[in-house]
Design an enzyme around this catalytic site. Structure first.
Site, short mmCIF file in Angstrom:
data_model
loop_
_atom_site.label_atom_id
_atom_site.label_comp_id
_atom_site.label_asym_id
_atom_site.label_seq_id
_atom_site.Cartn_x
_atom_site.Cartn_y
_atom_site.Cartn_z
CB ALA A 165 35.50 34.18 42.23
CG ASP A 216 29.09 28.87 39.39
OD1 ASP A 216 28.32 28.06 38.83
OD2 ASP A 216 29.11 30.08 39.12
CD GLU A 256 34.18 28.28 33.66
OE1 GLU A 256 33.50 29.02 32.94
OE2 GLU A 256 34.38 28.49 34.87
CG HIS A 262 30.68 30.57 34.82
ND1 HIS A 262 31.94 30.83 34.35
CD2 HIS A 262 30.25 31.73 35.39
CE1 HIS A 262 32.26 32.08 34.61
NE2 HIS A 262 31.25 32.64 35.25
N GLY A 319 26.63 31.38 38.54
CA GLY A 319 26.53 32.44 39.53
C GLY A 319 25.62 33.60 39.12
CB ALA A 320 25.85 36.06 36.54
P1 NAD Z 1 34.77 43.33 42.90
O1 NAD Z 1 35.74 43.98 41.99
O2 NAD Z 1 33.65 44.13 43.43
O3 NAD Z 1 35.57 42.70 44.13
C1 NAD Z 1 36.79 42.03 44.01
C2 NAD Z 1 37.52 42.19 45.33
O4 NAD Z 1 38.67 41.36 45.28
C3 NAD Z 1 37.99 43.61 45.58
O5 NAD Z 1 37.55 44.08 46.84
C4 NAD Z 1 39.51 43.49 45.55
O6 NAD Z 1 40.13 44.39 46.44
C5 NAD Z 1 39.70 42.06 45.98
N1 NAD Z 1 40.99 41.50 45.63
C6 NAD Z 1 41.75 41.75 44.54
N2 NAD Z 1 42.91 41.05 44.61
C7 NAD Z 1 42.85 40.35 45.77
C8 NAD Z 1 43.73 39.42 46.41
N3 NAD Z 1 44.91 39.10 45.88
N4 NAD Z 1 43.35 38.87 47.58
C9 NAD Z 1 42.15 39.19 48.14
N5 NAD Z 1 41.28 40.08 47.61
C10 NAD Z 1 41.64 40.62 46.42
O7 NAD Z 1 34.23 42.05 42.10
P2 NAD Z 1 32.91 41.24 42.38
O8 NAD Z 1 31.81 41.79 41.56
O9 NAD Z 1 32.72 41.07 43.83
O10 NAD Z 1 33.32 39.84 41.70
C11 NAD Z 1 34.21 38.95 42.35
C12 NAD Z 1 34.55 37.79 41.42
O11 NAD Z 1 33.38 37.05 41.09
C13 NAD Z 1 35.16 38.18 40.08
O12 NAD Z 1 36.15 37.25 39.74
C14 NAD Z 1 34.01 38.01 39.10
O13 NAD Z 1 34.45 37.79 37.80
C15 NAD Z 1 33.33 36.81 39.69
N6 NAD Z 1 31.93 36.63 39.29
C16 NAD Z 1 31.51 35.37 39.02
C17 NAD Z 1 30.21 35.15 38.71
C18 NAD Z 1 29.75 33.77 38.37
O14 NAD Z 1 28.89 33.63 37.52
N7 NAD Z 1 30.26 32.76 39.00
C19 NAD Z 1 29.30 36.21 38.69
C20 NAD Z 1 29.75 37.50 39.00
C21 NAD Z 1 31.08 37.69 39.32
C1 MLT Z 2 30.82 37.59 35.70
O1 MLT Z 2 32.03 37.77 35.84
O2 MLT Z 2 30.01 38.52 35.71
C2 MLT Z 2 30.33 36.18 35.58
O3 MLT Z 2 31.28 35.34 35.06
C3 MLT Z 2 28.97 36.08 35.05
C4 MLT Z 2 28.77 35.64 33.64
O4 MLT Z 2 28.75 36.47 32.74
O5 MLT Z 2 28.54 34.45 33.43
#
Ligand code: NAD
Ligand code: MLT
Length: 530
Positions: free
Chosen positions: A234, A259, A264, A282, A284-285
């Protein structure tokens, strides 16, 4: 012809999105893979739209020079690389592409869980180093093991679904999710401490905010099972990296798959020296499919906002679907007109705005309607650009209290929106409705009932209800060559006081207003621009 709107793409996005920008009439795209921070600060004033992934940091300093910027589009989910408060204050809409990379990020998480359980990365490195260490890499099954998911949004929910299909037991913690919604995702909702105590694997899927920063820290590791494995796909700042290092060295945590990192690229990070830690940069996407989806989505959203004003997936506006927006639009126009009307007839420093919704408006998204009213109220009195995004912030900064109430009574109208504005000088009430579903009308101004069209230039005259007043006004305007388009009259009682809303073809001079004010029985005459 409307001027061309310029969009800067400052991170690498897939060609499909770039093509949309380049092929859209009225948009000029400047696609650059990387723009250094100082250059971004220097050039951002030339752009109306900015599209980024996570590499570009849209800081308060960048926003301070972004004079023309209307929208920042994030090709992805997390918007923690954008200074939301500064952008919102400036009225800049920030939008992301939720869902576009969900599957990829969830699949990456699953890959990391399996790789961690079976030492895939370490075993690969060992073989490549010419070794055959069969005994060194004893793994663990994941079926029947408990996966604790922190954050059950888009990605957390897909991770749960996939993990279940591989036989894992899933438990989840998400303070913003009801037990019913969690049950639909087939995840048992537990407390954070419970999750720590029961999980064999813990995976993080929350945004990085001030309340999730270092969510996993020394005290959380202390509450976990010995031998737990941690996965973070995340955001880096969710884990206290030093505390994780200690927990791995002490044997409390058996391994971690990362990841994302607090910084970073992570540079010289002690976690990278541990054999129990596997990691990806990083990624994930980073799949072809996800990048195509987010690139197309963000290009379409930014274009739509710049050319039509429709904000899809805006993170600093209430989320409203395009279908709902069509229904909502006449109410937004009505609210803005009432706000503008009030701003021009109400002298003094505003203290409180009381909005009452009655009739069919109750079925609408009232937060957007309130924002629209505030926009109309503040626009005529502020130098800075006011829009839906910054209107509530500007109102708060000016100490204006907003009170909203709902009433089943809508007098003789199917819908009624009433705004009372209290200043240190007066309390004014203006109410409006929609005729034939989408024609805004002002139907009440304090004690006066009317049916005025809130459009264009209007002379708003308050007078004593005496014979000859209307005739005198007509002759005075005619003597200055001013044509009357429409006129709405109302009085509180026979011989009491009256108002006239006189539609004229353009703004009138102060001389004309003075001439009207000098006429017998006129109490005041001001001009409104709606
Ligand atoms: P989303 O908004 O759909 O879900 C986030 C969830 O976190 C929500 O259900 C929210 O209620 C919950 N939340 C908020 N505060 C909280 C807390 N204190 N404790 C527990 N839960 C809590 O987002 P998503 O699309 O599922 O993305 C999740 C994370 O993954 C984000 O940080 C996003 O930036 C990250 N991400 C990373 C990559 C990557 O490349 N590694 C790719 C996509 C998303
Ligand atoms: C995201 O929050 O969507 C991820 O960090 C994916 C990215 O743009 O690398």
């Amino acid at each position: 012809m409307s001027p061309t709107l310029k969009v800067l793409v400052s991170d690498n996005i897939s060609p499909e999105g770039k093509a949309i920008l380049e092929e859209t009439k009225g948009i000029e795209a400047d696609v650059r893979a990387k723009v250094p921070p100082d250059e971004l600060k220097a050039i951002i004033k030339n752009y109306h739209g900015l599209i980024v992934r996570s590499a570009t940091k849209v800081t308060a300093e960048v926003i301070a020079t972004a004079e023309n910027l209307r929208v920042i589009g994030r090709a992805g989910t997390g918007v923690d690389n954008i200074d939301l408060a500064s952008a919102s204050k400036r009225g800049i809409v920030i939008m992301n592409t939720p869902g576009g990379n969900t599957l990829s990020a969830a699949e990456h998480t699953l890959s990391l869980i399996l790789a961690l359980a079976r030492h895939i990365s370490q075993a690969t490195a060992s073989i490549k180093a010419g070794k055959w260490e069969k005994d060194r890499f004893m793994g663990t099954e994941i079926g029947d093991r408990t996966l604790g998911i922190i954050g059950l949004g888009n990605i957390g929910a897909v991770v749960a679904q996939h993990a279940e299909s591989m036989g894992m037991k899933t438990i989840g913690y998400d303070p913003f999710l009801s037990p019913e919604a969690a049950a639909k995702k087939k995840v048992e909702l537990v407390s954070l401490d419970d999750l720590f105590a029961r999980s064999d694997f813990i995976t993080l899927h929350t945004p990085l905010t001030s309340s999730t920063k270092n969510l996993l820290n020394a005290s959380s590791f202390a509450k976990m099972k010995k031998g737990v494995r941690i996965i973070n796909c995340a955001r880096g700042g969710l884990i206290d990296e030093m505390a994780l290092h200690e927990a791995i060295v002490s044997g409390k945590v058996a391994g971690a798959a990362l990841d994302v990192f607090e910084k970073e690229p992570p540079g010289k990070n002690p976690l990278l020296e541990l054999d129990q830690v596997i990691c990806t940069p990083h990624l994930g996407a980073s799949t072809t499919q996800a990048q195509v989806k987010v690139s197309i989505a963000i290009a379409e959203q930014v274009v739509e906002y710049l050319l039509q004003g429709t904000a899809r997936h805006a993170v600093n506006l209430p989320s409203v679907s395009p279908e709902v927006l069509v229904l909502l639009n006449p109410y937004l126009i009505l609210a803005e007109k009432i706000g503008k009307f009030q701003a021009q007839i109400t002298p003094g420093r505003m203290q409180e705005v009381h909005l009452t919704y009655s009739g069919s408006v109750l079925e609408m998204e009232t937060p957007m309607i309130a924002m629209s009213l505030l926009k109309g109220l503040l626009e005529p009195i502020l130098e800075e650009k006011v829009n839906f995004v910054n209107a509530p912030i500007l109102a708060r900064e000016r100490g204006i209290k907003i009170v909203e109430s709902r009433s089943r009574e809508s007098e003789d109208y199917t819908t009624l929106l009433t705004a009372q504005v209290q200043t240190e000088k007066v309390l004014n009430t203006v109410a409006g409705t929609l005729f034939g579903k989408n024609e805004p009308r002002i139907v009440r101004i304090n004690e006066f009932v009317t049916e005025a069209v809130p459009e264009g230039n209007i002379l708003f005259v308050h007078n004593q209800d005496k014979p000859g007043v209307i005739g005198n006004m007509g002759s005075t305007l005619a003597s200055h060559g001013i044509n009357i388009g429409q006129m709405h009259l109302s009085r509180d009682q026979i011989g009491g006081t009256a108002i006239s809303l006189v539609h004229v073809d353009g703004p009138v001079s102060q001389e004309v207003l003075n001439a009207l004010q000098r006429l017998p029985h006129i109490l005041s005459a001001i001009q409104l621009e709606l």
